[in-house]
Motif scaffolding. Structure first.
Motif, PDB file in Angstrom:
ATOM      1  N   THR A 222       0.876   0.914   0.483  1.00  0.00           N
ATOM      2  CA  THR A 222       2.248   1.075   0.242  1.00  0.00           C
ATOM      3  C   THR A 222       3.121   1.101   1.462  1.00  0.00           C
ATOM      4  OG1 THR A 222       0.976   2.442  -1.688  1.00  0.00           O
ATOM      5  CG2 THR A 222       3.571   2.795  -0.408  1.00  0.00           C
ATOM      6  N   LEU A 223       4.074   0.766   0.676  1.00  0.00           N
ATOM      7  CA  LEU A 223       5.101   0.702   2.369  1.00  0.00           C
ATOM      8  C   LEU A 223       6.678   1.564   2.036  1.00  0.00           C
ATOM      9  CD1 LEU A 223       7.035  -2.505   2.966  1.00  0.00           C
ATOM     10  CD2 LEU A 223       8.591  -1.025   2.090  1.00  0.00           C
ATOM     11  N   LEU A 224       7.136   2.580   2.354  1.00  0.00           N
ATOM     12  CA  LEU A 224       8.031   3.323   2.709  1.00  0.00           C
ATOM     13  C   LEU A 224       8.994   2.725   3.138  1.00  0.00           C
ATOM     14  CD1 LEU A 224       4.960   6.436   4.443  1.00  0.00           C
ATOM     15  CD2 LEU A 224       5.778   5.096   1.589  1.00  0.00           C
ATOM     16  N   TYR A 225      10.232   3.104   2.186  1.00  0.00           N
ATOM     17  CA  TYR A 225      11.249   2.973   2.466  1.00  0.00           C
ATOM     18  C   TYR A 225      12.357   3.633   3.021  1.00  0.00           C
ATOM     19  CZ  TYR A 225      15.763  -0.430   1.852  1.00  0.00           C
ATOM     20  OH  TYR A 225      17.100  -0.416   1.867  1.00  0.00           O
ATOM     21  N   CYS A 232      -0.339   3.416   4.752  1.00  0.00           N
ATOM     22  CA  CYS A 232      -1.482   4.950   2.964  1.00  0.00           C
ATOM     23  C   CYS A 232      -1.570   4.070   2.206  1.00  0.00           C
ATOM     24  CB  CYS A 232      -0.201   6.292   3.431  1.00  0.00           C
ATOM     25  SG  CYS A 232       1.240   7.200   4.718  1.00  0.00           S
ATOM     26  N   CYS A 233      -1.849   4.754   1.823  1.00  0.00           N
ATOM     27  CA  CYS A 233      -2.249   4.537   0.427  1.00  0.00           C
ATOM     28  C   CYS A 233      -1.997   4.709  -0.636  1.00  0.00           C
ATOM     29  CB  CYS A 233      -3.745   4.746   0.365  1.00  0.00           C
ATOM     30  SG  CYS A 233      -4.600   6.589  -0.286  1.00  0.00           S
ATOM     31  N   HIS A 234      -1.818   4.015  -1.827  1.00  0.00           N
ATOM     32  CA  HIS A 234      -1.072   4.752  -2.939  1.00  0.00           C
ATOM     33  C   HIS A 234      -1.172   6.307  -3.735  1.00  0.00           C
ATOM     34  CE1 HIS A 234       2.496   4.270  -5.707  1.00  0.00           C
ATOM     35  NE2 HIS A 234       1.906   4.812  -6.775  1.00  0.00           N
ATOM     36  N   CYS A 235      -1.739   6.713  -3.020  1.00  0.00           N
ATOM     37  CA  CYS A 235      -2.295   8.303  -3.804  1.00  0.00           C
ATOM     38  C   CYS A 235      -1.812   9.037  -3.118  1.00  0.00           C
ATOM     39  CB  CYS A 235      -4.426   8.011  -3.848  1.00  0.00           C
ATOM     40  SG  CYS A 235      -4.529   7.719  -4.982  1.00  0.00           S
ATOM     41  N   CYS A 236      -2.345   8.787  -1.874  1.00  0.00           N
ATOM     42  CA  CYS A 236      -2.118   9.390  -0.425  1.00  0.00           C
ATOM     43  C   CYS A 236      -0.300   9.610  -0.448  1.00  0.00           C
ATOM     44  CB  CYS A 236      -2.027   9.362   0.746  1.00  0.00           C
ATOM     45  SG  CYS A 236      -3.988   9.560   0.873  1.00  0.00           S
ATOM     46  N   ASP A 253      13.329  10.053   6.931  1.00  0.00           N
ATOM     47  CA  ASP A 253      12.846  10.579   4.775  1.00  0.00           C
ATOM     48  C   ASP A 253      12.263   9.454   4.216  1.00  0.00           C
ATOM     49  OD1 ASP A 253      13.647  13.187   5.632  1.00  0.00           O
ATOM     50  OD2 ASP A 253      16.145  13.033   5.119  1.00  0.00           O
ATOM     51  N   ILE A 254      11.804   9.183   3.199  1.00  0.00           N
ATOM     52  CA  ILE A 254      11.877   8.292   2.062  1.00  0.00           C
ATOM     53  C   ILE A 254      12.560   8.697   1.083  1.00  0.00           C
ATOM     54  CG2 ILE A 254       9.494   7.404   0.710  1.00  0.00           C
ATOM     55  CD1 ILE A 254       7.609   8.943   2.872  1.00  0.00           C
ATOM     56  N   LYS A 255      13.049   6.806   1.220  1.00  0.00           N
ATOM     57  CA  LYS A 255      13.859   6.999   0.060  1.00  0.00           C
ATOM     58  C   LYS A 255      13.522   6.077  -1.385  1.00  0.00           C
ATOM     59  CE  LYS A 255      17.719   7.061   2.742  1.00  0.00           C
ATOM     60  NZ  LYS A 255      19.668   5.672   3.656  1.00  0.00           N
ATOM     61  N   ASP A 256      12.591   5.720  -0.991  1.00  0.00           N
ATOM     62  CA  ASP A 256      12.263   4.462  -2.067  1.00  0.00           C
ATOM     63  C   ASP A 256      10.124   3.998  -1.548  1.00  0.00           C
ATOM     64  OD1 ASP A 256      11.402   3.476  -4.608  1.00  0.00           O
ATOM     65  OD2 ASP A 256      12.944   1.436  -4.518  1.00  0.00           O
ATOM     66  N   VAL A 257       9.451   4.205  -2.530  1.00  0.00           N
ATOM     67  CA  VAL A 257       7.759   4.087  -2.451  1.00  0.00           C
ATOM     68  C   VAL A 257       7.447   2.419  -2.823  1.00  0.00           C
ATOM     69  CG1 VAL A 257       5.346   4.418  -2.229  1.00  0.00           C
ATOM     70  CG2 VAL A 257       7.409   5.886  -1.964  1.00  0.00           C
ATOM     71  N   VAL A 258       6.957   1.577  -2.302  1.00  0.00           N
ATOM     72  CA  VAL A 258       6.328   0.118  -2.954  1.00  0.00           C
ATOM     73  C   VAL A 258       5.434   0.166  -2.767  1.00  0.00           C
ATOM     74  CG1 VAL A 258       7.388  -2.283  -2.848  1.00  0.00           C
ATOM     75  CG2 VAL A 258       9.116  -0.766  -3.029  1.00  0.00           C
ATOM     76  N   ARG A 259       4.596  -0.355  -3.879  1.00  0.00           N
ATOM     77  CA  ARG A 259       3.069  -0.726  -4.158  1.00  0.00           C
ATOM     78  C   ARG A 259       2.800  -2.250  -3.611  1.00  0.00           C
ATOM     79  NH1 ARG A 259      -1.692   2.151  -8.236  1.00  0.00           N
ATOM     80  NH2 ARG A 259      -2.875   0.805  -6.487  1.00  0.00           N
ATOM     81  N   PHE A 260       2.065  -2.480  -3.003  1.00  0.00           N
ATOM     82  CA  PHE A 260       2.000  -3.749  -2.610  1.00  0.00           C
ATOM     83  C   PHE A 260       0.392  -4.041  -2.772  1.00  0.00           C
ATOM     84  CE2 PHE A 260       1.929  -1.954   1.569  1.00  0.00           C
ATOM     85  CZ  PHE A 260       0.861  -2.535   2.304  1.00  0.00           C
TER      86      PHE A 260
END
Length: 272
Positions: A222-225, A232-236, A253-260
């Motif tokens: 998971t990428l934090l934007y 980190c993994c998507h679940c966490c 601050d996290i504005k978006d999350v991208v699972r890859f």
């Protein structure tokens, strides 16, 4: 009548293929700037929002040739390339995702992958193309061709998609039959925008085997934007966002999350 229509379709394809391959002038990532000829694409800021498309469908076997004009070491990761059956002229530029991989790919009808780290070097010449069996190959600086990925449907028109991502700051489309030496190796300084003022660095995964730094059980995916951390993994991340919207690494601050997921890991064996 059927024969006449078939001939006209063939002529249309020949005319289309004879047009120079350029970047699509309007459908592009929000950070992309094109030169007047639509042959050079430069990413203005951050490490993403750099998707560009070809101005016309690419023929089977036609090589898309890119020169890496400028790089930015502050980021990790680099060029992503592939093909899409989505007509860029029918897309809404403001609706383009930030990433070709995985965001645009996951929307369907787009097939793309990251290229090896060698493509992140300034001056590198990259060629990629699609064969009649739906396999995408690439070459770096005239070395042996290698398989990037396969499984692309070839029944209809396909446009090239390029993500000017991470360390790749600017690329130039070259004529596959032209003299590469006559083309400029660098962008004029006046064309390139200023570098971002902040000193943040995007840490993209170097390996698909990295574990989540929170649970140490699942793979980091998971990428934090906008900070760009991928530890980190998507679940966490989902559990964390329920109570805290800050990155556990840098506390931004996290504005978006991208699972890859990572594609193209088997890139070393040449296809002879």
């Amino acid at each position: 009548m059927g024969s006449c229509k078939s001939s006209l379709n063939g002529l249309d394809k020949l005319r289309e293929a004879s047009q120079p391959l350029c970047f699509h002038p309007t459908t592009k990532g929000s950070q992309i700037q094109l030169d007047a000829a639509h042959r050079t694409a430069s990413r203005a800021d951050t490490f993403c929002d750099g998707i560009v498309f070809s101005n016309r469908p690419v023929q089977l076997g036609e090589k898309v040739v890119l020169r890496v004009l400028r790089t930015q070491p502050r980021w990790d990761g680099g060029l992503r390339v592939g093909f899409t059956s989505l007509d860029p002229s029918q897309m809404i530029p403001n609706h383009l995702p930030r990433f070709a991989c995985p965001s645009l790919v996951l929307q369907g009808r787009t097939w793309a992958s990251l290229l090896p780290n060698a493509c992140e070097e300034q001056g590198t010449i990259v060629r990629f193309w699609l064969d009649h069996r739906g396999r995408v190959f690439f070459e770096i600086n005239n070395e042996h061709r290698r398989l990037l990925f396969k499984g692309v449907p070839v029944q209809g028109p396909l446009w090239a998609v390029i993500d000017v991502y991470g360390q790749t700051k600017a690329v130039q489309l070259l004529d596959q039959y032209g003299d590469l030496q006559e083309l400029p190796r660098e962008l004029p300084c006046s064309f390139l925008p200023d570098e971002p003022a902040h000193g943040d660095r995007c840490h993209l995964p170097r390996s698909s085997m990295e574990k989540c730094t929170i649970c140490y059980a699942h793979m980091a995916n998971t990428l934090l934007y906008p900070c760009g951390h991928t530890d980190c993994c998507h679940c966490c991340v989902q559990r964390m966002l329920a109570t805290d919207n800050r990155c556990p690494i840098c506390r931004r601050d996290i504005k978006d999350v991208v699972r890859f997921s990572l594609w193209g890991t088997d890139l070393q064996a040449p296809i002879l």
